[in-house]
Design a protein around this motif. Structure first.
Motif, short mmCIF file in Angstrom:
data_model
loop_
_atom_site.label_atom_id
_atom_site.label_comp_id
_atom_site.label_asym_id
_atom_site.label_seq_id
_atom_site.Cartn_x
_atom_site.Cartn_y
_atom_site.Cartn_z
N ARG A 103 0.80 -1.22 0.00
CA ARG A 103 0.00 0.00 0.00
C ARG A 103 0.84 1.28 0.00
O ARG A 103 0.31 2.39 0.03
N ALA A 104 2.15 1.14 -0.06
CA ALA A 104 3.03 2.31 -0.05
C ALA A 104 3.08 2.99 -1.41
O ALA A 104 3.17 2.33 -2.45
N ASP A 105 3.03 4.31 -1.40
CA ASP A 105 3.28 5.10 -2.62
C ASP A 105 4.73 5.58 -2.63
O ASP A 105 5.27 5.92 -3.68
N GLY A 106 5.34 5.61 -1.44
CA GLY A 106 6.74 5.98 -1.31
C GLY A 106 7.36 5.21 -0.16
O GLY A 106 6.68 4.91 0.83
N VAL A 107 8.63 4.87 -0.29
CA VAL A 107 9.36 4.15 0.75
C VAL A 107 10.62 4.93 1.07
O VAL A 107 11.32 5.40 0.17
N MET A 108 10.92 5.08 2.36
CA MET A 108 12.14 5.74 2.80
C MET A 108 12.97 4.75 3.60
O MET A 108 12.53 4.26 4.65
N ILE A 109 14.18 4.42 3.12
CA ILE A 109 15.09 3.52 3.82
C ILE A 109 16.15 4.38 4.50
O ILE A 109 16.89 5.11 3.85
N THR A 110 16.23 4.28 5.81
CA THR A 110 17.10 5.18 6.57
C THR A 110 18.55 4.72 6.51
O THR A 110 18.89 3.66 5.98
N GLY A 111 19.43 5.53 7.10
CA GLY A 111 20.84 5.21 7.18
C GLY A 111 21.15 4.23 8.30
O GLY A 111 20.26 3.81 9.04
N GLY A 112 22.43 3.88 8.40
CA GLY A 112 22.87 2.92 9.41
C GLY A 112 23.98 2.06 8.85
O GLY A 112 25.02 2.57 8.43
N ASP A 113 23.75 0.78 8.78
CA ASP A 113 24.74 -0.20 8.29
C ASP A 113 24.12 -0.93 7.11
O ASP A 113 23.15 -1.68 7.27
N GLN A 114 24.68 -0.75 5.93
CA GLN A 114 24.11 -1.36 4.73
C GLN A 114 24.19 -2.89 4.75
O GLN A 114 23.33 -3.57 4.18
N LEU A 115 25.18 -3.44 5.44
CA LEU A 115 25.27 -4.90 5.52
C LEU A 115 24.15 -5.45 6.40
O LEU A 115 23.61 -6.53 6.12
N TYR A 134 8.48 -1.60 -7.95
CA TYR A 134 9.36 -0.62 -8.57
C TYR A 134 9.33 -0.74 -10.09
O TYR A 134 9.34 0.25 -10.82
N TYR A 135 9.27 -1.96 -10.60
CA TYR A 135 9.25 -2.15 -12.05
C TYR A 135 7.87 -1.95 -12.66
O TYR A 135 7.76 -1.55 -13.82
N GLN A 136 6.82 -2.17 -11.88
CA GLN A 136 5.48 -2.18 -12.47
C GLN A 136 4.62 -0.97 -12.12
O GLN A 136 3.61 -0.73 -12.79
N GLU A 137 4.99 -0.19 -11.09
CA GLU A 137 4.13 0.89 -10.61
C GLU A 137 4.94 2.16 -10.36
O GLU A 137 6.15 2.09 -10.18
N PRO A 138 4.28 3.31 -10.30
CA PRO A 138 5.00 4.59 -10.13
C PRO A 138 5.37 4.90 -8.68
O PRO A 138 5.20 6.02 -8.20
N ILE A 139 5.88 3.91 -7.95
CA ILE A 139 6.32 4.09 -6.57
C ILE A 139 7.66 4.84 -6.57
O ILE A 139 8.42 4.77 -7.55
N ILE A 140 7.96 5.58 -5.51
CA ILE A 140 9.28 6.18 -5.35
C ILE A 140 9.94 5.55 -4.13
O ILE A 140 9.34 5.49 -3.04
N ILE A 141 11.17 5.07 -4.30
CA ILE A 141 11.92 4.44 -3.23
C ILE A 141 13.15 5.30 -2.94
O ILE A 141 13.99 5.50 -3.83
N ALA A 142 13.22 5.82 -1.73
CA ALA A 142 14.34 6.67 -1.34
C ALA A 142 15.20 5.95 -0.31
O ALA A 142 14.71 5.13 0.48
N GLY A 143 16.49 6.24 -0.34
CA GLY A 143 17.40 5.71 0.66
C GLY A 143 18.45 6.75 0.95
O GLY A 143 18.91 7.44 0.04
N THR A 144 18.84 6.88 2.21
CA THR A 144 19.86 7.85 2.57
C THR A 144 21.05 7.13 3.21
O THR A 144 20.86 6.16 3.96
N SER A 145 22.26 7.57 2.89
CA SER A 145 23.48 6.99 3.45
C SER A 145 23.49 5.49 3.18
O SER A 145 23.49 5.06 2.04
N ALA A 146 23.47 4.64 4.21
CA ALA A 146 23.46 3.20 4.00
C ALA A 146 22.28 2.75 3.15
O ALA A 146 22.39 1.82 2.35
N GLY A 147 21.15 3.42 3.30
CA GLY A 147 19.97 3.09 2.50
C GLY A 147 20.17 3.35 1.03
O GLY A 147 19.57 2.68 0.18
N ALA A 148 21.02 4.34 0.70
CA ALA A 148 21.35 4.60 -0.71
C ALA A 148 22.41 3.64 -1.21
O ALA A 148 22.31 3.09 -2.31
#
Length: 281
Positions: A103-115, A134-148
């Motif tokens: 049900r998400a239109d956007g996802v935010m993945i926070t920083g920390g440890d990417q492993l 991500y491939y089939q719908e206009p969702i936006i997925i954001a990640g910062t620091s480790a999330g990126a």
């Protein structure tokens, strides 16, 4: 060879870390003009009911990491924000987690440890569903620091800031694979990480190195069209035509060399198309 993979209908927002959480905060603005507020752009890209899901799985303090984004998104007028607090792989495979992601239109993945992030999410039903959307719908997925950093295919998970010129100082694994053939590194200028990125490119010159400075991001359209957002600089390192690459010839602990790397420095509003994509795909 151009890829024949389908173009994603969603977008990625890879952030270099330490992004402004408040539009009134002008500390990172380097000019007299108003700073470019990355989270505002995230909000503008939301479709549908504008439901945002925060995933703080990379953080050792997930509740605190999630709280700062709950406050930031609330200040941006986003009324529906949920936290998906994944602590183990069973949770990442649960029907409840899939329902939240669905049900998400956007996802935010926070920083920390990417492993920590990839070890929790890699190969799970949650990641499969997120990738599918991500491939089939206009969702936006954001990640910062480790999330990126975790968004890419080759993912750096260990290596000192001043390391990289000696073979095997940098450790790589497979990331979440949302952005293929790209290696992402964050806090790039502040922590002097260009040499360690060069070693990543030396190990596979078919990848593009994407270095994101703090409070700076790239918005990825259609899987390959990059737009720079934020107040710093993006460094792109291209080894497709490199020469003199010794990484396979030397022993671990020896200094590698590589020539003819192509370097791009991009700032707010500039665009770059990743090589190797078939425009008709």
């Amino acid at each position: 060879m151009p890829t024949t993979s389908p173009r994603p209908k969603g977008r990625l927002l890879a952030i270099g870390g330490h992004e402004q959480r408040d539009a009134s905060d002008q500390k990172s603005a380097s000019t007299e003009t108003s700073p470019d507020f990355i989270l505002q752009r995230f909000a503008e890209e939301l479709k549908g009911s504008r439901t945002v899901v925060v995933i703080p799985a990379a953080s050792e303090e997930p509740e605190e990491a999630a709280k700062s984004y709950l406050e930031a998104f609330s200040a941006l007028g986003i009324e529906s924000v949920e936290v998906l607090d994944i602590r183990d792989r069973n949770q990442a495979n649960s029907p409840e987690a899939l329902e939240v992601i669905s049900r998400a239109d956007g996802v935010m993945i926070t920083g920390g440890d990417q492993l920590r992030l990839t070890s929790l999410l890699g190969g799970t039903r949650l990641l499969h569903r997120l990738t599918e959307r991500y491939y089939q719908e206009p969702i936006i997925i954001a990640g910062t620091s480790a999330g990126a950093t975790a968004m890419s295919t080759p993912m750096i998970y260990q290596g000192r800031n001043d390391a990289g010129f000696v073979k095997d100082e940098i450790h790589i694994t497979t990331g979440l694979q949302l952005l293929r053939d790209v290696a992402i590194d964050t806090h790039f200028i502040a922590r002097g990480r260009i040499v360690r990125m060069a070693q990543i490119i030396a190990t596979n010159p078919g990848c593009i190195g994407l270095g994101l400075e703090e409070d700076t991001a790239v918005l990825v359209h259609r899987g390959s069209e990059l737009e720079v957002v934020g107040n710093g600089i993006v460094v792109l390192l291209d080894g497709h035509n490199c020469t003199g690459n010794t990484i396979a010839e030397i022993e671990p602990g020896e200094v590698f060399s590589i020539r003819d790397l192509r370097l791009h420095l991009l700032s707010k509003g500039q665009r770059f198309t990743l090589p190797g994509f078939n425009e008709e795909a």
